[in-house]
Design an enzyme around this catalytic site. Structure first.
Site, PDB file in Angstrom:
ATOM      1  CE  LYS A 141      -4.172  -1.524   2.359  1.00 36.08           C
ATOM      2  NZ  LYS A 141      -3.742  -3.353   2.371  1.00 36.08           N
TER       3      LYS A 141
ATOM      4  CB  ILE B  99     -21.142   8.549  18.777  1.00 39.76           C
ATOM      5  CG1 ILE B  99     -21.923   9.463  18.562  1.00 39.76           C
ATOM      6  CG2 ILE B  99     -21.600   7.740  17.436  1.00 39.76           C
ATOM      7  CD1 ILE B  99     -23.158  10.189  17.705  1.00 39.76           C
TER       8      ILE B  99
ATOM      9  NE  ARG C 213       3.763   8.900  23.716  1.00 38.35           N
ATOM     10  CZ  ARG C 213       2.553   8.646  23.322  1.00 38.35           C
ATOM     11  NH1 ARG C 213       1.847   8.405  24.244  1.00 38.35           N
ATOM     12  NH2 ARG C 213       2.351   8.577  21.997  1.00 38.35           N
TER      13      ARG C 213
ATOM     14  CG  ASP D 294      -7.586  13.030  24.760  1.00 41.39           C
ATOM     15  OD1 ASP D 294      -5.871  12.733  25.085  1.00 41.39           O
ATOM     16  OD2 ASP D 294      -8.550  12.522  24.355  1.00 41.39           O
TER      17      ASP D 294
ATOM     18  CG  ASP E 137      -5.409  11.239  28.552  1.00 37.86           C
ATOM     19  OD1 ASP E 137      -6.103  11.432  28.322  1.00 37.86           O
ATOM     20  OD2 ASP E 137      -4.830  10.885  27.596  1.00 37.86           O
TER      21      ASP E 137
END
Length: 332
Positions: A74, A108, A185, A192, A194
């Site tokens: 690919k 969702i 890191r 987001d 954490d």
């Protein structure tokens, strides 16, 4: 923790390759529900995003961890034609595209996205007209969709970290706070925020629970940092925060962790996913079992024994006979 694209930094010479692998990963997770392929594409994207130079061919890519014959093919096709037939075909099916879009709304999942698409809801505009089909979390995910899609610059998380630490000190000086994920890191942007929190009195073996996540969250709400709650349990908060009125709304996850399990949690939630997999596999080779809570030796019958006492991340590496890796070196 968030539903973000695979971490690729702005100065990644293989950004376009990582993007198509991430799109394939999202398709496998949301439409095909093939977790094995989802992980394989993510692993390949993670490998490429960590490279300092451009990959020249599939053959060259094949020598890298996590890239097999099929993904190498690919990569060749993309390098030669600038596109990928498989992705073109996926995008021709409007249901695939709609499921992938709706699954980007916080709250969702793939099953809910398919259910909505089957009910004829295929765009965010249509979703806004059918909010009776959504949970509280999903409604907020839709309301803040555009903001949640934006990456959070490192400097902004640094400011939020400072506020979190200052506010929690007002409750009690002994709280420990660590922001994990790609921020820890060393990445320049994150999807987001954490957060892990602990307190020396908050021990897994203690019957009396002296620390309350609800009280901690209420404190951050009072300072107007947290604007909305998606869900709040005894140890996990999922919500929305905003640094100031001119800044976007951001996804914020807070976990309250037992003090004796804190450093296993810090290791786990710092990631990357692949780094964690490698650590767990190495632990098993050394006859230990490692997860987000504890490091336990395996008995002769391969049953986990009592948790080893861990006082810092370095302890985990030392016990497993590994050289310590700084968080910035864990972006595998």
């Amino acid at each position: 923790m968030g539903k973000r694209k695979a971490a690729t930094s702005a100065n990644n010479p293989n950004q376009d390759l990582c993007d198509f692998l991430t799109e394939l990963a999202d398709y496998e997770r949301n439409v095909s529900k093939n977790v094995y392929k989802y992980n394989a594409y993510r692993k390949a994207a993670g490998t490429l995003s960590a490279l300092p130079e451009r990959v020249k061919s599939g053959e060259e890519a094949k020598k890298l961890p996590g890239i097999g014959v099929k993904i190498a093919k690919k990569i060749d096709e993309f390098l030669q034609t600038g596109k990928l037939q498989k992705l073109e075909d996926i995008k021709k099916d409007e249901n695939n595209v709609a499921i992938s879009l709706l699954a980007r709304v916080s709250g969702i999942g793939p099953a809910k996205a398919k259910e909505l698409v089957d009910a004829g809801i295929k765009t965010l505009e249509e979703l806004k007209k059918h909010q009776n089909k959504l949970t509280h979390h999903q409604k907020l995910g839709l309301r803040y969709f555009d903001d949640f899609e934006k990456k959070i610059p490192r400097a902004e998380i640094k400011q939020i970290e400072k506020i979190l630490k200052n506010v929690i000190k007002e409750l009690d000086n002994d709280y420990l706070i660590t922001i994990c994920g790609s921020y820890r890191r060393g990445k320049e942007e994150s999807g987001d925020i954490d957060v892990l929190i602990t307190h020396p009195n908050y021990i897994s073996t203690s019957k009396k629970k002296t620390v309350s996540l609800k009280a901690i969250v209420a404190c951050f709400e009072k300072k107007r940092l947290i604007t909305d709650t998606l869900s709040l349990g005894s140890s996990k908060f999922m919500g929305v925060c905003q640094l100031s009125k001119d800044k976007p709304f951001r996804r914020l996850d807070i976990r309250l962790t037992y003090h004796d399990q804190y450093y296993c949690a810090v290791l786990y939630f710092t990631g990357s996913d692949l780094f964690n997999q490698n650590m767990r596999a190495h632990a098993l080779e050394k006859k230990y079992t490692l997860n987000e809570y504890t490091l336990k030796p395996l008995t002769a019958k391969d049953c986990p024994g009592d948790p080893v006492q861990i006082t810092c991340e370095e302890d985990i590496f030392k016990i497993l006979g590994l050289p310590y890796k700084e968080p910035k070196d864990r972006n595998v």
